[in-house]
Design a protein around this motif. Sequence first.
Motif, mmCIF file in Angstrom:
data_model
loop_
_atom_site.group_PDB
_atom_site.id
_atom_site.type_symbol
_atom_site.label_atom_id
_atom_site.label_comp_id
_atom_site.label_asym_id
_atom_site.label_seq_id
_atom_site.Cartn_x
_atom_site.Cartn_y
_atom_site.Cartn_z
ATOM 1 N N THR A 35 3.276 39.756 141.646
ATOM 2 C CA THR A 35 2.276 40.643 141.064
ATOM 3 C C THR A 35 2.166 40.401 139.562
ATOM 4 O OG1 THR A 35 3.933 42.395 140.823
ATOM 5 C CG2 THR A 35 2.573 42.415 142.824
ATOM 6 N N LYS A 36 3.097 39.626 139.023
ATOM 7 C CA LYS A 36 3.092 39.203 137.609
ATOM 8 C C LYS A 36 3.600 37.765 137.564
ATOM 9 C CE LYS A 36 5.540 42.983 136.358
ATOM 10 N NZ LYS A 36 6.433 43.733 135.492
ATOM 11 N N VAL A 37 3.216 37.033 136.518
ATOM 12 C CA VAL A 37 3.685 35.662 136.369
ATOM 13 C C VAL A 37 4.284 35.453 134.985
ATOM 14 C CG1 VAL A 37 2.116 34.612 138.034
ATOM 15 C CG2 VAL A 37 1.386 34.893 135.671
ATOM 16 N N SER A 38 5.108 34.417 134.899
ATOM 17 C CA SER A 38 5.742 34.053 133.638
ATOM 18 C C SER A 38 5.175 32.728 133.157
ATOM 19 C CB SER A 38 7.255 33.920 133.850
ATOM 20 O OG SER A 38 7.862 33.374 132.701
ATOM 21 N N LYS A 39 5.093 32.565 131.842
ATOM 22 C CA LYS A 39 4.671 31.291 131.261
ATOM 23 C C LYS A 39 5.879 30.509 130.741
ATOM 24 C CE LYS A 39 0.015 32.663 129.991
ATOM 25 N NZ LYS A 39 -0.998 32.683 128.932
ATOM 26 N N GLN A 40 7.048 31.124 130.828
ATOM 27 C CA GLN A 40 8.270 30.505 130.325
ATOM 28 C C GLN A 40 8.700 29.348 131.223
ATOM 29 O OE1 GLN A 40 11.432 33.284 129.825
ATOM 30 N NE2 GLN A 40 12.799 31.812 128.852
ATOM 31 N N GLU A 78 -0.286 26.730 133.431
ATOM 32 C CA GLU A 78 0.620 26.072 132.495
ATOM 33 C C GLU A 78 0.784 24.603 132.896
ATOM 34 O OE1 GLU A 78 2.339 27.421 129.651
ATOM 35 O OE2 GLU A 78 0.730 28.860 129.993
ATOM 36 N N SER A 79 0.711 23.700 131.920
ATOM 37 C CA SER A 79 0.788 22.260 132.233
ATOM 38 C C SER A 79 2.131 21.894 132.849
ATOM 39 C CB SER A 79 0.506 21.422 130.995
ATOM 40 O OG SER A 79 1.464 21.688 129.991
ATOM 41 N N TRP A 80 3.228 22.492 132.392
ATOM 42 C CA TRP A 80 4.546 22.162 132.960
ATOM 43 C C TRP A 80 4.645 22.625 134.411
ATOM 44 C CZ3 TRP A 80 7.904 25.532 135.102
ATOM 45 C CH2 TRP A 80 7.753 26.884 134.796
ATOM 46 N N VAL A 81 3.940 23.711 134.747
ATOM 47 C CA VAL A 81 3.953 24.229 136.122
ATOM 48 C C VAL A 81 3.234 23.247 137.042
ATOM 49 C CG1 VAL A 81 3.112 26.073 137.636
ATOM 50 C CG2 VAL A 81 4.135 26.641 135.421
ATOM 51 N N ARG A 82 2.064 22.804 136.633
ATOM 52 C CA ARG A 82 1.308 21.839 137.451
ATOM 53 C C ARG A 82 2.098 20.538 137.627
ATOM 54 N NH1 ARG A 82 -3.004 23.596 134.135
ATOM 55 N NH2 ARG A 82 -3.117 21.570 133.131
#
Length: 109
Positions: A35-40, A78-82
């Motif tokens: 229900t929430k996401v992190s960018k870390q 986020e680029s690192w996530v992709r």
Amino acid sequence: MQLCYGPMACLALFAVVLSLTATATDANKVHNCCTKVSKQKITVPIIGARLQKRALPCVNAVIFETEDGETICSHWKESWVRKAFFQLETARKSLDTQNTNATSRPTSP
């Protein structure tokens, strides 16, 4: 003591009680989604990932599973996530291909 003074008053009271009950129920509901996401950026080893589509209260996310058994909801933009997601998918497809080739080879007697 009379609670309702007419059919409309009873209906209004019922609607108020019903809405309060529904609100309390939603607040206590457990959702098995992000229900929430992190960018870390995740610093521990990642062993798996899956995509989650938005369907309220769930949000668009990439759900990573780490080596220590934790699941982390990450922001899909986020680029690192992709990059991490596609690396995992490439590795999984490579393993699937290897497993398919290994099981389809005839064994020598």
